[in-house]
Design a protein around this motif. Structure first.
Motif, PDB file in Angstrom:
ATOM      1  N   SER A 121     -28.580 -22.796   8.235  1.00 43.76           N
ATOM      2  CA  SER A 121     -29.977 -22.952   7.837  1.00 43.76           C
ATOM      3  C   SER A 121     -30.347 -21.829   6.881  1.00 43.76           C
ATOM      4  CB  SER A 121     -30.876 -22.916   9.067  1.00 43.76           C
ATOM      5  OG  SER A 121     -32.230 -22.996   8.673  1.00 43.76           O
ATOM      6  N   LEU A 122     -30.753 -22.201   5.660  1.00 43.34           N
ATOM      7  CA  LEU A 122     -31.113 -21.221   4.637  1.00 43.34           C
ATOM      8  C   LEU A 122     -32.581 -21.334   4.280  1.00 43.34           C
ATOM      9  CD1 LEU A 122     -28.199 -21.610   2.036  1.00 43.34           C
ATOM     10  CD2 LEU A 122     -28.339 -20.036   3.969  1.00 43.34           C
ATOM     11  N   ASP A 123     -33.200 -20.187   4.081  1.00 41.34           N
ATOM     12  CA  ASP A 123     -34.546 -20.136   3.524  1.00 41.34           C
ATOM     13  C   ASP A 123     -34.370 -19.777   2.056  1.00 41.34           C
ATOM     14  OD1 ASP A 123     -37.125 -19.680   2.700  1.00 41.34           O
ATOM     15  OD2 ASP A 123     -37.610 -18.245   4.297  1.00 41.34           O
ATOM     16  N   ILE A 124     -34.407 -20.772   1.182  1.00 41.29           N
ATOM     17  CA  ILE A 124     -34.148 -20.517  -0.233  1.00 41.29           C
ATOM     18  C   ILE A 124     -35.289 -19.762  -0.903  1.00 41.29           C
ATOM     19  CG2 ILE A 124     -32.405 -22.294  -0.590  1.00 41.29           C
ATOM     20  CD1 ILE A 124     -34.599 -24.148  -1.581  1.00 41.29           C
ATOM     21  N   GLU A 149     -36.023 -16.956   0.187  1.00 42.78           N
ATOM     22  CA  GLU A 149     -35.493 -15.596   0.349  1.00 42.78           C
ATOM     23  C   GLU A 149     -34.058 -15.598  -0.178  1.00 42.78           C
ATOM     24  OE1 GLU A 149     -37.129 -12.993   1.489  1.00 42.78           O
ATOM     25  OE2 GLU A 149     -38.930 -14.048   2.131  1.00 42.78           O
ATOM     26  N   ASP A 169     -31.212 -13.003   1.074  1.00 42.48           N
ATOM     27  CA  ASP A 169     -30.771 -13.284   2.438  1.00 42.48           C
ATOM     28  C   ASP A 169     -29.951 -14.567   2.469  1.00 42.48           C
ATOM     29  OD1 ASP A 169     -32.127 -11.032   3.318  1.00 42.48           O
ATOM     30  OD2 ASP A 169     -33.809 -12.159   4.164  1.00 42.48           O
ATOM     31  N   ALA A 170     -30.401 -15.585   1.742  1.00 45.41           N
ATOM     32  CA  ALA A 170     -29.723 -16.884   1.736  1.00 45.41           C
ATOM     33  C   ALA A 170     -28.307 -16.766   1.164  1.00 45.41           C
ATOM     34  CB  ALA A 170     -30.540 -17.910   0.963  1.00 45.41           C
ATOM     35  N   LYS A 171     -28.131 -15.974   0.111  1.00 43.32           N
ATOM     36  CA  LYS A 171     -26.795 -15.798  -0.478  1.00 43.32           C
ATOM     37  C   LYS A 171     -25.825 -15.187   0.532  1.00 43.32           C
ATOM     38  CE  LYS A 171     -28.563 -14.184  -4.580  1.00 43.32           C
ATOM     39  NZ  LYS A 171     -28.516 -13.348  -5.786  1.00 43.32           N
ATOM     40  N   LEU A 203     -25.076 -17.771   3.313  1.00 38.93           N
ATOM     41  CA  LEU A 203     -24.182 -18.819   2.819  1.00 38.93           C
ATOM     42  C   LEU A 203     -22.750 -18.300   2.769  1.00 38.93           C
ATOM     43  CD1 LEU A 203     -23.655 -21.624   1.622  1.00 38.93           C
ATOM     44  CD2 LEU A 203     -24.242 -20.664  -0.624  1.00 38.93           C
ATOM     45  N   VAL A 257     -25.612 -27.469   4.750  1.00 39.36           N
ATOM     46  CA  VAL A 257     -26.673 -26.486   4.547  1.00 39.36           C
ATOM     47  C   VAL A 257     -28.001 -27.201   4.684  1.00 39.36           C
ATOM     48  CG1 VAL A 257     -27.750 -24.906   2.904  1.00 39.36           C
ATOM     49  CG2 VAL A 257     -25.257 -25.100   2.996  1.00 39.36           C
ATOM     50  N   THR A 317     -32.296 -26.776   4.678  1.00 39.26           N
ATOM     51  CA  THR A 317     -33.509 -26.010   4.409  1.00 39.26           C
ATOM     52  C   THR A 317     -34.659 -26.782   5.021  1.00 39.26           C
ATOM     53  OG1 THR A 317     -32.681 -25.012   2.391  1.00 39.26           O
ATOM     54  CG2 THR A 317     -35.061 -25.162   2.610  1.00 39.26           C
ATOM     55  N   LEU A 346     -32.688 -26.467  -3.588  1.00 33.33           N
ATOM     56  CA  LEU A 346     -31.479 -26.315  -2.782  1.00 33.33           C
ATOM     57  C   LEU A 346     -30.250 -26.707  -3.596  1.00 33.33           C
ATOM     58  CD1 LEU A 346     -30.056 -25.618  -0.143  1.00 33.33           C
ATOM     59  CD2 LEU A 346     -30.520 -27.964   0.633  1.00 33.33           C
TER      60      LEU A 346
END
Length: 143
Positions: free
Chosen positions: A8-11, A13, A16-18, A21, A37, A39, A69
């Motif tokens: 789960s990514l908060d794109i 941010e 943090d997401a990089k 991932l 992935v 969002t 995304l």
């Protein structure tokens, strides 16, 4: 036997997401797993929030999130063609668990910031997923 990992990514941010991932890709590579992935776009269902948006705005927000995304994965995923992106809409912790169930994932990868006092009282999304998910959960700490 290879499985499926949901990260789960908060794109919103991206730094943090990089990192998250990258951690998920490393786990998927070690385990020979399929990587999904997700969002989560929070719901506007609360009247106080929804009243600020025009009718049909949620659909536009979801479309923008899908494109964001897709762009994020094409730029930052080691192999963008092998990563499957998903946009879901609703309560963050609930939608993460639903997506993991619907995709038959056996591992969820989440990011979490160092806890603050309010986190102990309210319970952040990561803590709720850890407590309630049917899958194993791997938590990556952001600095």
């Amino acid at each position: 036997m290879p499985g499926r990992i949901l990260v789960s990514l908060d794109i919103a941010e991206p730094e943090d997401a990089k990192g998250l991932l990258k951690s998920a890709e490393e786990l998927a590579g070690l385990r020979k797993d399929e990587l999904h992935v997700v969002t989560v776009v929070p719901t506007y269902s609360m009247p106080i929030v929804g009243s600020y948006f025009l009718p049909g705005e949620e659909g536009k927000v979801l479309d923008r999130a899908r494109q964001a995304l897709k762009n994020f994965l094409s730029e930052h995923a080691a192999d963008p063609e092998s990563v499957k992106g998903h946009i879901v809409h609703g309560t963050i912790y609930s939608e993460i668990m639903k997506a993991a169930d619907n995709l038959n994932c056996d591992l969820i990868v989440l990011g979490a910031h160092r806890p603050e006092l309010s986190d102990y009282l309210l319970g952040p999304n990561a803590a709720r997923v850890v407590r309630h998910a049917r899958q194993s959960v791997y938590v990556v700490r952001h600095q």
